[in-house]
Design a protein around this motif. Structure first.
Motif, PDB file in Angstrom:
ATOM      1  N   ASN A 799      37.625  46.831  34.842  1.00  0.00           N
ATOM      2  CA  ASN A 799      36.953  45.539  34.717  1.00  0.00           C
ATOM      3  C   ASN A 799      37.486  44.740  33.528  1.00  0.00           C
ATOM      4  O   ASN A 799      37.589  43.516  33.588  1.00  0.00           O
ATOM      5  CB  ASN A 799      35.443  45.733  34.574  1.00  0.00           C
ATOM      6  N   CYS A 885      40.476  45.734  49.432  1.00  0.00           N
ATOM      7  CA  CYS A 885      39.931  45.019  48.271  1.00  0.00           C
ATOM      8  C   CYS A 885      39.351  43.666  48.667  1.00  0.00           C
ATOM      9  O   CYS A 885      38.435  43.156  48.000  1.00  0.00           O
ATOM     10  CB  CYS A 885      41.016  44.829  47.206  1.00  0.00           C
ATOM     11  N   LYS A 887      37.636  43.185  51.300  1.00  0.00           N
ATOM     12  CA  LYS A 887      36.436  43.419  52.105  1.00  0.00           C
ATOM     13  C   LYS A 887      35.354  44.198  51.368  1.00  0.00           C
ATOM     14  O   LYS A 887      34.172  43.992  51.603  1.00  0.00           O
ATOM     15  CB  LYS A 887      36.825  44.176  53.391  1.00  0.00           C
ATOM     16  N   LEU A 888      35.745  45.102  50.482  1.00  0.00           N
ATOM     17  CA  LEU A 888      34.784  46.008  49.856  1.00  0.00           C
ATOM     18  C   LEU A 888      34.277  45.450  48.537  1.00  0.00           C
ATOM     19  O   LEU A 888      34.867  44.544  47.949  1.00  0.00           O
ATOM     20  CB  LEU A 888      35.437  47.368  49.622  1.00  0.00           C
ATOM     21  N   LYS A 889      33.163  46.049  48.069  1.00  0.00           N
ATOM     22  CA  LYS A 889      32.626  45.686  46.772  1.00  0.00           C
ATOM     23  C   LYS A 889      33.526  46.212  45.657  1.00  0.00           C
ATOM     24  O   LYS A 889      34.315  47.129  45.856  1.00  0.00           O
ATOM     25  CB  LYS A 889      31.213  46.256  46.614  1.00  0.00           C
ATOM     26  N   ALA A 890      33.329  45.639  44.464  1.00  0.00           N
ATOM     27  CA  ALA A 890      34.198  45.982  43.341  1.00  0.00           C
ATOM     28  C   ALA A 890      34.090  47.454  42.976  1.00  0.00           C
ATOM     29  O   ALA A 890      35.104  48.120  42.694  1.00  0.00           O
ATOM     30  CB  ALA A 890      33.862  45.108  42.138  1.00  0.00           C
ATOM     31  N   ASP A 891      32.875  47.993  42.955  1.00  0.00           N
ATOM     32  CA  ASP A 891      32.706  49.401  42.589  1.00  0.00           C
ATOM     33  C   ASP A 891      33.425  50.317  43.569  1.00  0.00           C
ATOM     34  O   ASP A 891      34.032  51.320  43.179  1.00  0.00           O
ATOM     35  CB  ASP A 891      31.218  49.759  42.530  1.00  0.00           C
ATOM     36  N   THR A 892      33.368  49.979  44.861  1.00  0.00           N
ATOM     37  CA  THR A 892      34.057  50.793  45.872  1.00  0.00           C
ATOM     38  C   THR A 892      35.569  50.681  45.696  1.00  0.00           C
ATOM     39  O   THR A 892      36.299  51.670  45.859  1.00  0.00           O
ATOM     40  CB  THR A 892      33.649  50.330  47.278  1.00  0.00           C
ATOM     41  N   GLN A 893      36.042  49.502  45.379  1.00  0.00           N
ATOM     42  CA  GLN A 893      37.474  49.327  45.130  1.00  0.00           C
ATOM     43  C   GLN A 893      37.941  50.225  43.982  1.00  0.00           C
ATOM     44  O   GLN A 893      39.001  50.856  44.064  1.00  0.00           O
ATOM     45  CB  GLN A 893      37.770  47.865  44.786  1.00  0.00           C
ATOM     46  N   TYR A 974      43.897  45.128  42.074  1.00  0.00           N
ATOM     47  CA  TYR A 974      42.463  44.944  41.830  1.00  0.00           C
ATOM     48  C   TYR A 974      42.197  43.670  41.033  1.00  0.00           C
ATOM     49  O   TYR A 974      41.299  42.879  41.363  1.00  0.00           O
ATOM     50  CB  TYR A 974      41.913  46.159  41.079  1.00  0.00           C
ATOM     51  N   ASN A 978      40.317  40.273  42.606  1.00  0.00           N
ATOM     52  CA  ASN A 978      38.997  39.986  42.041  1.00  0.00           C
ATOM     53  C   ASN A 978      39.040  38.930  40.950  1.00  0.00           C
ATOM     54  O   ASN A 978      38.126  38.868  40.120  1.00  0.00           O
ATOM     55  CB  ASN A 978      38.390  41.274  41.480  1.00  0.00           C
ATOM     56  N   ASN A 981      36.014  36.740  40.372  1.00  0.00           N
ATOM     57  CA  ASN A 981      34.859  37.293  39.657  1.00  0.00           C
ATOM     58  C   ASN A 981      35.098  37.102  38.170  1.00  0.00           C
ATOM     59  O   ASN A 981      35.900  37.813  37.562  1.00  0.00           O
ATOM     60  CB  ASN A 981      34.696  38.780  39.997  1.00  0.00           C
TER      61      ASN A 981
END
Length: 1282
Positions: A799, A885, A887-893, A974, A978, A981
């Motif tokens: 992050n 990446c 399609k999925l949420k950040a934590d799952t990525q 990633y 993202n 965000n």
């Protein structure tokens, strides 16, 4: 009453937990030893190089003398040509350097009168130097040639007298200057008597002697600028003042013109003299090999030693070793040259007399006739005896058997040497500061190769020094420490508070012994308040922890030196103030400096880190610096004087940006201040940032930070400017921050999607971009160390880099897009440096494709598959991850990235072992891949060895290597996907219980409203009532119990996709009500928490209140939440993300497709290189490389080599700074330490006599090894002693 307060409240509670506050990271003992070695080595090198330069030049003069046998008479033009090369070598160098500056930096044209004046003096100097060295000196003896060069100080000595007389002060060095002038004239008289009276009928010799005197006088005009500068200051002549000002402005163009003039004049004199002396230039084309080798060695030694001597002399001055490593070695160099040339003559003469064994009596004249001039020319013998006899030949004109000749020769030699000492005696008292600028040390950039030591000594700055020994003091700097906090842990906040108190001990405000800087610390605490439903306002746990830490650290630094039975354990009262933005805590530290904590209420003032920085920029620079001058201007003071004062204060006001967990030493701050003090165009300087923590993520970052600072930042510093000065430990100049388009632009709101990425995600990098665009220089100081906590969790690391990656790319692209403007406005940002940055950003963009190629090569190597198939296989996993990446949420990525990172790590481990295995199997390291890997490894290892205090980080390099796919492939994907965000991503915790939420409040019934009204009323009574300690504790417990009943919301990040200002109309009315009604719950809360450090409530004056209200209204008003705008901004960010990602990954795809195509047609397009064995013989096999990969590897290798060269240069400068710092740091703490030791001896903590005796002995032993800057020691009982 006062005695009761002095007594400890808890005499039974004397045991303490004291954190480590001494400097355990910097190896000061090793650096102190390195300082001694360095000073000795530099002194020897300066002496040795000056000796080599002067000796080799005098040998060239000797070879051009008539009658010498090493070089036949018909080949003398070669020696004269080499003398001319020595004369113009420095001019050629300065011409090239000036042309570089004219092309890539700024150059201003001087006035016509200034140009004519400078060129007139340069013509006379170059004419005199050519006549002296080319025409006259070849006809003089070796002793005169050694010492007549000391006579070039005649005009300097005369101008010293004039400058000191015009100063209208009682000068310390007026008498030495007069003495020097008289001694030089005496030397000239003795010289003329010796040469003219020897044979009055010899008109040629009289001519040579006259030309030597005239030439040396003309050469002495070389340093006229050194004294005209001082004469113009004390003179009423407008012409002189304008001349000096214009020379400084157009210095670069004047150097170009004067260098060309010197070259032309020297060439004309040389070209005219050779035919006049009946010599032929054609012989230059047919010099025998032996003579060519002799001449080449001598001229090579002379040129190289002159350049290096000038550089090492500059190093000696910068290291503050002016007397030990500069003046004394250069004084001794002339004497050593004399001894080196004359002693062999005497030895050979005595050996010859001994060889006669008394069969014949022979004097020096007979020796010259028989052994020197009568010898046959040796074509194959040793060169040294021939050179000694040639030197002897120059003395044969004089009769060394007569005491009169010896006396005259000795007299002129001593007179001229003493005159040089007298003319440069002021250097022994010259004020030189740490890492002094070259232009402040030496007036002229040029050095004179033929008389290197004279040019260095006379070119050094001359200052008027009065008899009271008053030194030029640099203005006191005002330093503001500005730390931003949010959710730092207890230990992290402890680190920075200890660092600030440590600096208070180092630079006390009470009875200061040094006046180089004074400081004030400010801590800006974001989102410090929590609001309950009743309208109460409390500080959260992080804010209250800070008060506890301040109280604890204050106690440590106050009572740490006291006796065992402490009389005073109490901390003085401190101030607590309500402000329009929240609250303020003012703590006066033990030595008088203030630390001010600003608690920000995000419902009153805009939160987040950048806005905290805007807050302190306008408060410290706008309010505290500028407002007072506007008040004086309104009172009618002179505007021009006020403007000069303002500019001076802006130049001498610095802001040290800190994070809430930064740990630093006072020495690190001082070393940063040095850079800004010495170089006025430096707008910011950063130190070496060390990540702290534990775990694999931190180990990876330790090596990553090391490589970034060792190579990348040093290359930026040396070849251009540092592009990012980290906000955790960077020093900024107020004049740079207050410049046009910097602070004002930095305060702008993010209105466009790209603004959120460039402005808010990497605010420190954006601030540096603004500084660079305005022409300010940003530097890196490796000697200044700071420590900050690094993410220990894989998710937190991803992050953090998700913020940094896009921000870095946006700012670099912004800088590259303004190349033409920046290169014109910023002298340090040349176009070649911009091209280097273009290559770096291109490499970063193509990093994913490059890693895929690396993985493909690994698969080919391990499984012996075709390269094209391996490339397809290598691209599949990252392509799938890229699609997921989106399609999925950040934590799952991040979870998927962690799994892939482990797989790639094992693959990289196998590849690394396989490469080593292939080298062993093939018995060769001369394949391109092997050479590249070994070369990179060697560069990193050598780089680590040059950073001995960090050499252990090499062991983290293995983890770094196996994590390369994770860092440069997965993390890049990633961060790019993202980038829409724009939340902070780190230190995000659950909001405190009872915090007001952004959701709309539910309607209340009539009973609930009445209940709430009674709660508000009783809360107001309780808060306004002066509580006792017990009632305060009970109130706090009750408050905590009430808050614990409120349900906790789900954890939310501090930043959302866009600005999340959570103030709605109802909440705004609530805040206004809270301001009007004196609800002081947070004040009471702090007073209850801080019982040992009593907080007395104070208030701001009305002017400052008005300032804060105006600042909030103009720049820092919390933004009202607008869901429609948020949705639109989120949509725009996503659209921007899609556009950038499309371009980003298309470039990577094109790179992969081009490589894939070349691999398919490998036979047609590949570059074949022969494979060599360890014996460098062809093994019969070839290695195929596609052209694109070859060019990329070549470019990457070239960039690493450039960084490596820059690193070596930067390490030398860092060593210079370290040595200068150690040599100039006063030992003001020494008496204090002695008192501490006496106190420790009288009042041993241990009650056992044996322990006390052992403690005293060990302290006496340790005191000799302590370094001055290590203010904190630890005794054997665990106490920390200041």
């Amino acid at each position: 009453m006062e005695e009761e307060r002095d007594m400890p409240k808890r005499p039974w509670d004397t045991c303490r937990e004291v954190p480590i506050i001494e400097d355990e990271q910097t190896p000061w003992k090793m650096i102190k030893l390195l300082k001694i070695i360095t000073l000795f080595v530099v002194a020897v090198i300066v002496f040795g190089l000056a000796l080599c330069s002067k000796t080799s030049f005098l040998l060239l003069v000797t070879l051009s003398n008539e009658g010498t046998k090493t070089l036949p008479d018909d080949q003398k033009p070669v020696a004269l040509l080499c003398i001319g090369c020595c004369l113009i070598a420095s001019s050629v160098l300065i011409f090239l350097k000036s042309i570089w500056k004219a092309c890539y930096k700024t150059s201003k044209l001087p006035g016509k009168a200034t140009t004519a004046m400078v060129l007139f003096f340069e013509f006379l100097v170059s004419l005199g130097a050519a006549i002296l060295t080319i025409v006259a000196m070849p006809h003089l003896d070796i002793v005169t040639n050694v010492t007549i060069l000391n006579g070039v100080a005649v005009f300097s000595a005369l101008l010293q007298v004039v400058a000191q007389c015009t100063a209208k002060e009682r000068n310390r060095f007026l008498l030495p200057s007069i003495t020097a002038f008289i001694l030089i004239l005496l030397g000239y008289i003795l010289f003329l008597v010796l040469y003219i009276m020897k044979d009055p009928t010899n008109t040629k010799m009289a001519t040579w002697a006259g030309l030597a005197v005239g030439g040396s006088f003309l050469v002495s005009l070389n340093w006229w600028e050194n004294y005209f500068r001082l004469i113009s200051k004390n003179s009423s002549s407008v012409f002189l003042k304008n001349l000096c000002r214009d020379m400084k402005k157009g210095q670069n163009m004047l150097h170009i013109l004067s260098s060309l003039l010197r070259i032309v004049v020297t060439a004309c004199v040389l070209g005219a003299y050779v035919p006049l002396a009946k010599m032929d230039w054609d012989i230059v084309k047919s010099i025998p090999r032996r003579e060519t080798r002799i001449i080449a060695i001598i001229i090579g030694v002379q040129l190289v030693s002159s350049v290096l001597c000038h550089w090492f002399a500059l190093v000696a001055c910068k290291m503050h070793a002016l007397r030990r490593c500069f003046v004394v070695p250069l004084y001794l160099a002339s004497l050593a040259v004399m001894a080196l040339l004359v002693i062999p003559v005497i030895v050979y003469y005595q050996d010859y007399r001994t060889s006669l064994k008394g069969t014949a009596s022979i004097n020096f004249t007979g020796y010259c006739n028989v052994a020197v001039d009568g010898r046959n020319q040796s074509m194959n013998g040793s060169v040294f005896p021939e050179l000694v006899l040639d030197v002897t030949h120059t003395l044969c004109f004089l009769d060394m058997s007569k005491m009169l000749d010896i006396g005259l020769l000795t007299g002129l030699a001593v007179s001229w040497w003493l005159s040089l000492v007298m003319a440069t005696l002021h250097l022994w008292s010259l004020s030189v500061y740490r890492i002094q600028r070259t232009q402040d040390l030496f007036i002229r950039r040029l050095y004179e190769g033929p008389f290197i030591e004279q040019s260095l000594l006379l070119n050094t700055r001359f200052d008027i020094q009065t008899k009271d020994k008053t030194k030029n003091q640099i203005e006191t700097v005002m330093l503001y420490l500005c730390a931003t906090m949010w959710h730092e842990t207890y230990d992290e906040m402890m680190n920075i508070i200890i660092s600030i108190f440590r600096l208070d001990k180092y630079r006390p405000k009470k009875d200061p012994k040094l006046h180089d800087f004074t400081f004030e610390a400010h801590v800006y605490f974001d989102d410090a308040f929590k609001h309950d439903e009743s309208g109460g306002c409390h500080l959260n746990e992080y804010a209250t922890n800070l008060v506890e830490i301040l109280k604890e650290v204050y106690g440590i630094f106050t009572n740490i030196d006291n006796k065992f039975f402490k009389k005073q354990q109490q901390i003085p009262d401190q101030k607590i103030i309500q402000t329009p933005y929240g609250g303020r805590l003012v703590v006066t530290m033990p030595h008088g400096n203030n630390i001010v904590v600003h608690y920000k209420d995000k419902e009153r003032i805009r939160h987040k880190k950048r806005w905290s920085q805007v807050m302190y920029l306008y408060y410290l620079l706008g309010w505290k610096l500028m407002t007072k001058y506007y008040g004086r201007w309104q009172k009618g003071e002179d505007e021009s004087k006020l403007k000069a004062e303002v500019e001076k204060e802006k130049q001498n006001t610095y802001l040290l940006a800190l994070d809430g967990d930064t740990d630093f030493q006072p020495a690190a701050v001082t070393l940063l201040i040095d850079r800004l003090k010495m170089y006025p165009r430096v707008g910011a300087a950063c130190g070496r940032i060390h990540p702290t923590g534990s775990g694999p993520a931190v180990w990876f970052q330790k090596f990553e930070y090391a490589v970034s600072h060792w190579l990348q930042k040093t290359a930026e510093h040396v070849f251009g400017c540092v592009l990012c000065s980290p906000g955790c430990f960077s020093l900024f100049r107020a004049a740079a921050l207050m410049d046009d388009n910097v602070m004002k632009r930095y305060s702008a709101k993010s209105m466009e999607p790209i603004h959120h990425i460039q402005y808010d995600q990497g605010e420190d990098r954006w601030l540096c971009t603004l500084l660079l665009k305005q022409g300010w220089r940003v530097e890196y100081n490796a000697a200044s160390d700071a420590y900050t906590n690094a993410p220990e969790d894989f998710k937190e690391l991803f992050n953090q880099r998700r913020r940094w990656g896009p921000s870095t790319m946006a700012n670099v692209v912004d800088i590259l897009g303004s190349t033409s403007i920046i290169s014109k406005r910023n002298p340090s940002m040349s176009k070649p440096f911009m091209f280097y940055q273009l290559f770096a950003i291109t490499s970063a963009i193509l990093a994913p494709a490059t890693i895929c190629l690396l993985i493909a090569g690994s698969l080919t190597f391990i499984f012996s598959m075709h390269s094209s198939a391996a490339l397809v296989l290598a691209v599949i996993p990252p392509a799938i991850y890229l699609g997921l990446c989106f399609k999925l949420k950040a934590d799952t990525q991040i979870t998927i990235a962690a799994i892939l990172s482990i797989i790639y790590a094992f693959l990289m481990l196998v590849v690394t072992m396989s490469i080593v295995g292939s080298m062993v199997k093939d018995k060769t390291i001369l394949t391109p891949s092997s050479i590249f890997v070994i070369a990179m490894a060697m560069i990193y290892i050598i780089t680590a060895l040059l950073h001995p205090q960090e050499i252990q980080l090499v062991f983290h390099g293995f983890l770094y290597i196996i994590c390369i796919p994770s860092a440069y492939l997965l993390l890049t994907i990633y961060s790019m996907v993202n980038m829409n965000n724009v939340s902070w991503g780190t230190r995000e915790t659950k909001p405190a219980a009872g915090a007001v939420q952004p959701q709309a409040t539910t309607p209340q019934t009539t009973g609930q409203k009445a209940k709430s009204t009674f709660q508000d009323f009783f809360s107001w009574i309780k808060c306004c009532k002066k509580p006792s300690p017990r009632s305060g504790e009970g109130q706090l417990i009750a408050s905590q119990e009430r808050e614990s009943l409120i349900p906790q919301p789900e954890p939310q990040p501090q930043n959302t996709i866009v600005e999340d200002v959570r103030i709605q109309e109802q909440e705004q009315r609530q805040v206004e009500c809270a301001v009007e009604v004196p609800v002081q719950c947070w004040v009471t809360q702090l007073q209850n928490v801080s019982t040992d450090m009593q907080l007395q409530e104070d208030s701001l004056d009305q002017d400052e209140v008005d300032f804060w209200k105006g600042l909030q209204e103009r720049y820092l008003q919390p933004l009202v939440q607008d869901k429609e705008k948020q949705k639109k901004m989120a949509s725009d960010l996503q659209e921007l993300r899609n556009k950038i990602n499309f371009a980003f990954f298309i470039m990577n795809a094109l790179w992969l497709v081009a490589t894939f195509t070349l691999q398919i047609f490998e036979a047609s397009f590949s570059i074949k290189l022969p494979k060599l064995g360890l014996d460098l013989e062809y093994t019969g096999e070839d290695v195929s490389i596609d052209p694109i990969a070859f060019m990329f590897i070549l470019g990457f290798a070239l960039s690493v080599v450039i960084q490596f060269v820059a690193m070596i240069y930067h390490r030398v400068n860092t060593l210079i700074h370290y040595v200068a710092f150690l040599d100039t740091q006063p030992k003001e703490q020494k008496p204090e330490k002695e008192e501490d030791q006496q106190g420790k001896k009288r009042n041993s903590v241990s009650q056992a006599d044996s322990t006390s005796t052992f403690q005293e002995e060990s302290e006496d032993e340790d005191s000799d090894d302590e370094f001055t800057l290590n203010w904190y020691t630890r005794n054997h009982n665990g106490e920390t002693l200041v």
